[in-house]
Write a protein that holds these residues in place. Sequence first.
Motif, PDB file in Angstrom:
ATOM      1  N   VAL A 257      34.910  -8.317  -8.918  1.00  6.32           N
ATOM      2  CA  VAL A 257      33.869  -9.298  -8.608  1.00  6.32           C
ATOM      3  C   VAL A 257      32.542  -8.922  -9.252  1.00  6.32           C
ATOM      4  O   VAL A 257      31.777  -9.790  -9.693  1.00  6.32           O
ATOM      5  N   LEU A 258      32.258  -7.634  -9.341  1.00  6.82           N
ATOM      6  CA  LEU A 258      30.985  -7.202  -9.929  1.00  6.82           C
ATOM      7  C   LEU A 258      30.867  -7.589 -11.404  1.00  6.82           C
ATOM      8  O   LEU A 258      29.758  -7.686 -11.927  1.00  6.82           O
ATOM      9  N   THR A 259      31.996  -7.830 -12.067  1.00  7.99           N
ATOM     10  CA  THR A 259      31.924  -8.252 -13.474  1.00  7.99           C
ATOM     11  C   THR A 259      31.351  -9.651 -13.615  1.00  7.99           C
ATOM     12  O   THR A 259      30.979 -10.055 -14.716  1.00  7.99           O
ATOM     13  N   TYR A 260      31.286 -10.400 -12.513  1.00 12.27           N
ATOM     14  CA  TYR A 260      30.759 -11.753 -12.545  1.00 12.27           C
ATOM     15  C   TYR A 260      29.276 -11.815 -12.181  1.00 12.27           C
ATOM     16  O   TYR A 260      28.729 -12.891 -11.983  1.00 12.27           O
ATOM     17  N   PHE A 261      28.641 -10.672 -12.063  1.00 15.13           N
ATOM     18  CA  PHE A 261      27.209 -10.626 -11.811  1.00 15.13           C
ATOM     19  C   PHE A 261      26.480 -10.220 -13.091  1.00 15.13           C
ATOM     20  O   PHE A 261      27.024  -9.478 -13.920  1.00 15.13           O
ATOM     21  N   SER A 262      25.269 -10.722 -13.216  1.00  9.90           N
ATOM     22  CA  SER A 262      24.456 -10.349 -14.371  1.00  9.90           C
ATOM     23  C   SER A 262      23.306  -9.464 -13.909  1.00  9.90           C
ATOM     24  O   SER A 262      23.106  -9.244 -12.706  1.00  9.90           O
ATOM     25  N   GLU A 263      22.521  -8.966 -14.854  1.00  8.30           N
ATOM     26  CA  GLU A 263      21.401  -8.087 -14.530  1.00  8.30           C
ATOM     27  C   GLU A 263      20.341  -8.791 -13.694  1.00  8.30           C
ATOM     28  O   GLU A 263      19.578  -8.148 -12.977  1.00  8.30           O
ATOM     29  N   THR A 264      20.284 -10.114 -13.804  1.00  7.03           N
ATOM     30  CA  THR A 264      19.286 -10.874 -13.038  1.00  7.03           C
ATOM     31  C   THR A 264      19.677 -11.022 -11.571  1.00  7.03           C
ATOM     32  O   THR A 264      18.899 -11.552 -10.783  1.00  7.03           O
ATOM     33  N   ASP A 265      20.864 -10.586 -11.206  1.00  9.97           N
ATOM     34  CA  ASP A 265      21.337 -10.715  -9.822  1.00  9.97           C
ATOM     35  C   ASP A 265      21.009  -9.489  -8.982  1.00  9.97           C
ATOM     36  O   ASP A 265      21.637  -9.261  -7.956  1.00  9.97           O
ATOM     37  N   GLY A 266      20.017  -8.714  -9.409  1.00  3.46           N
ATOM     38  CA  GLY A 266      19.597  -7.556  -8.627  1.00  3.46           C
ATOM     39  C   GLY A 266      20.233  -6.277  -9.122  1.00  3.46           C
ATOM     40  O   GLY A 266      20.949  -6.247 -10.132  1.00  3.46           O
TER      41      GLY A 266
END
Length: 248
Positions: free
Chosen positions: A153-162
Amino acid sequence: MPMTDIDPSAPDTDTPAFISPVAMENDPDALFAGDRGILDADVRRVLVRILQRRFLVAENSPAEWKLLLEHQQMIESRLNDLFVRLVVDHARGVAYKEQVRSDDVDVPILLKDEAYSRAETLVLVYLRTVFQRETTAGTASARVDVEEVEQTVLTYFSETDGTRASQQRAVRTAIARLDREGIIEEESEGRYRIGPLIEIVLSAEVLRELQRWLEEQIPDAGTPAAVLDEADADTEVVASGEFEEESA
């Protein structure tokens, strides 16, 4: 014939204004003073459980499930009086309620729909994919470790997501909510069994739509977390069954 004034405060001696209560000792079917219910105590408890919980699962509550099936028509009738529909999935051993909505009848909304967060939806997508893969392969039940859920799931987050720590907390919080709702069950520390509720919460059709967005967005956008932000209302994943609070 002369008319006489009627005193509105005078008692009506012909027709009683109220029905006299029956003492409990003279009404053995009553469960409490003034009881006008007709269901047995055990059936009433099942009805309350249906109202309280998002799901009633046969595997977890066999006695309540048996009573539900035996008195399904009566329980359905009581829920229908509240504009609520009972859904009994015999194949999966799951019962849940749905808000009746109609363009023809003015229906007061008793139950609210609460959308899952982006992190919760991404966790659901992963769990649903694993469940589908394992059951298709003939595995009796599907299980996942919290680390593998988190890693994917963490692969679907970007740097702008905290920060990565805040992203991890979001995923862990999502897993905790799904555990509370009975969609997954922690069998040992950090290891969860995926229950059949996942197929109800996230249908195959919605799963395909979400997977398609993920496949389309990842190579092009470079920010896969944006996928669920752009989803339309038809594919929104919601949790139904909580009581709606009337606004002032």
